[in-house]
Design a protein around this motif. Structure first.
Motif, PDB file in Angstrom:
ATOM      1  N   LYS A   1       0.809  -1.220   0.000  1.00  0.00           N
ATOM      2  CA  LYS A   1       0.000   0.000   0.000  1.00  0.00           C
ATOM      3  C   LYS A   1       0.845   1.274   0.000  1.00  0.00           C
ATOM      4  O   LYS A   1       0.476   2.275  -0.605  1.00  0.00           O
TER       5      LYS A   1
ATOM      6  N   THR B   1       2.216   2.640  -3.757  1.00  0.00           N
ATOM      7  CA  THR B   1       1.415   3.101  -4.886  1.00  0.00           C
ATOM      8  C   THR B   1       0.539   4.274  -4.468  1.00  0.00           C
ATOM      9  O   THR B   1       0.123   4.360  -3.306  1.00  0.00           O
TER      10      THR B   1
ATOM     11  N   GLU C   1      -2.551   4.746  -5.159  1.00  0.00           N
ATOM     12  CA  GLU C   1      -3.858   4.239  -4.732  1.00  0.00           C
ATOM     13  C   GLU C   1      -3.797   3.676  -3.314  1.00  0.00           C
ATOM     14  O   GLU C   1      -4.717   3.891  -2.509  1.00  0.00           O
TER      15      GLU C   1
ATOM     16  N   ASP D   1      -3.725  10.738  -6.991  1.00  0.00           N
ATOM     17  CA  ASP D   1      -2.431  11.074  -7.592  1.00  0.00           C
ATOM     18  C   ASP D   1      -1.644  12.087  -6.766  1.00  0.00           C
ATOM     19  O   ASP D   1      -0.445  12.272  -6.981  1.00  0.00           O
TER      20      ASP D   1
END
Length: 549
Positions: free
Chosen positions: A268, A271, A273, A310
């Motif tokens: 996690k 990234t 996301e 992002d």
């Protein structure tokens, strides 16, 4: 290239860009003593050791402490070349189109603040004024070095739609790195031969930048600047928190959290996301609370930062609204605890437990309650923060990641339910409030001994709460405290002589005759107007005094 860095003045993505700049502008090492044959004349000259424009030197992540110009006194990176000075403003913006309107930059439709070109231009003026004072000391005596400024875009956002006035000073990181080639550099800047001695004057720049006139650049998010570090005790260093002040109103304070996902062990953290899911969980919990109990929601610290997946980079900053005059638990006890009476402390404890009874009633458990997540005001108002690892139905727990997210995750008692874990920590907090103590390793070490010898009304309730398992949730703890609390009933004693200075030997009905009908007429009192005065006649009080005498 040597770069002097101010600790704490740079974010992770800025450090990454600066490391690339440092490597690109390093003095080339001679790897072959033989003259290169074939190739260009430039390559052959380089191979026999032609004069190099290096070394250069950089200074990163600082601010001038004598400047009251806000952002204009802060510098991401200053580079002293062999002939001029670069001011570099770094922007790691991704996944969007950058435009400019009325001196403000936008990423897609989101306003990003004043034009970095305008801000950095003012930094140029500030630095030029400081360099002018030293011009008699430079090797190119009597001349102030030229200062150029660039907004260097290290992300993938498209800035091609900016107007030419902005584009002239805006450049991608890759393009900026091409200036490491001497021909490219000379074609761009055309340095005067006499000016190409500035790298002999690094000592002057060291005096200017490394002395007492500079400090680490302040972290700034959404118009708030970090003032003081108030929390840096996360076991995995996943985040730290600062007290921040608004740049528009010095009275407006906020909590500024700086995430560092390099310290997160797992997929996690690697990234956008995954990082977004970690950051946004607190928002999900608070949104749930908002729809279940709006009043309780208003007593939780809420994020003021708009977050898109992002945007959540390896180092990510967000700002939380902080209610006025609230301090973290230990600071509150140290500042105001001694001014509270036993009744005040008891009321504060009941208020705290009642807040959590409300949470537990809607099936929300905080699971990371402590000094860092509890805020109290002198007026006995309570606010909660750091719902990062909270449990709530139907979403449930954060799972295996909890030990990395919460402060107490590694010391959690897995045999207790999420609600019982809250009750256990509440018991510890209540004990410290009732005994006017800060939470510390020493106070926790002596807790069992102090509980065993406690004869106060709350002792057994707190002991049962800390032992765990006795109370299923904060509602049961609240009921136990109420049941154990001594009765509020007490005998009212009054010395009638205290009224002596106010006695008048008059008949009020003659002295103050009614102008009109009575405004209020009951068995307890009469209220009427007499000659412009409001008269209140307490019949019940007179009856009680006559009965007593």
């Amino acid at each position: 290239m040597e770069i002097e860095r101010w600790e704490g003045g740079l974010q992770a993505q800025e450090i990454k860009a600066i490391d690339r700049i440092k490597a690109a502008f390093a003095k080339p090492k001679l790897t072959n003593n033989k003259v290169a044959r074939g190739g260009s004349l430039q390559d052959q000259l380089r191979s026999i050791g032609s004069p190099s424009m290096f070394p250069w030197k950089g200074y990163a992540g600082f601010r001038f402490v004598d400047s009251d110009r806000g952002y204009e006194g802060e510098f991401d990176l200053v580079i002293v070349t062999h002939c001029n000075v670069f001011i570099i403003e770094l922007k790691d913006w991704n996944h969007g189109e950058i435009t400019c309107n009325q001196d403000k930059w936008y990423k897609n439709s989101q306003q990003m603040g004043r034009s970095p070109v305008s801000v950095t231009r003012n930094k140029k003026f500030l630095l030029e004024n400081k360099l002018k004072r030293e011009k008699h000391r430079f090797s190119n005596r009597g001349f102030t070095p030229f200062v150029h400024f660039f907004v260097v875009m290290s992300g993938n956002a498209d800035f091609s739609k900016l107007p030419d006035t902005e584009l002239h000073h805006t450049i991608s990181l890759d393009e900026f790195l091409t200036y490491a080639d001497q021909k490219t550099f000379n074609d761009k800047f055309r340095p005067h031969p006499n000016a190409q001695v500035l790298n002999q004057d690094f000592a002057i720049f060291d005096e200017l930048f490394l002395g007492n006139s500079t400090a680490p650049k302040q972290i700034s998010v959404n118009g708030y600047k970090a003032e003081s570090l108030i929390f840096d005790e996360h076991p995995t260093k996943l985040y730290k928190e600062f007290l921040a002040k608004s740049e528009s109103s010095k009275q407006d304070e906020a909590l500024l959290r700086v995430w560092n996902f390099k310290n997160f062990d797992g997929v996690k953290g690697g990234t956008p996301e995954g990082r977004y899911s970690i950051v946004s969980r607190e928002r999900e919990v608070l949104s749930y609370i908002k729809h279940q109990n709006l009043d309780l929601y208003k007593h939780c610290l809420r994020s003021l930062t708009n977050v898109q997946p992002d945007d959540v980079t390896t180092e990510f900053n967000e700002v939380f609204e902080l209610p006025p005059n609230h301090s973290r638990f230990n600071e509150f006890i140290g500042k105001f605890g001694k001014n509270f009476s036993d009744i005040d402390r008891s009321n504060l404890v009941k208020l705290l437990v009642a807040k959590f009874a409300g949470l537990h009633k809607m099936k929300v458990a905080h699971r990371d309650l402590g000094d860092h997540s509890l805020w109290i005001s002198p007026g006995k108002e309570i606010a909660l923060s750091n719902f990062i690892s909270a449990y709530h139905q139907p979403i449930g727990t954060v799972g295996d990641y909890r030990s990395q997210l919460s402060i107490s995750g590694r010391n959690a008692d897995d045999e207790l339910s999420p609600f019982q874990s809250d009750v256990k920590t509440l018991g510890i907090l209540c004990w410290h409030i009732l005994n006017d103590e800060r939470i510390s390793p020493v106070s926790l070490e002596k807790l069992d001994e102090n509980l065993a010898s406690c004869s106060e009304w709350y002792g057994l309730v707190i002991e049962n709460a800390i032992a765990g398992g006795r109370y299923h949730n904060a509602e049961e703890l609240f009921d136990a405290l109420k049941e154990a609390e001594p009765s509020d009933a007490c005998t009212f004693e009054f010395d009638d002589s205290e009224l002596e200075p106010y006695r008048r030997n008059i008949s009020h009905s003659r002295q103050y005759r009614e102008d009109d009908d009575l405004i209020v007429e009951t068995d307890e009192k009469e209220v009427y107007v007499s000659d412009g005065l409001m008269v209140k006649h307490g019949l019940m009080l007179i009856h009680q005094l006559m009965t007593q005498h």
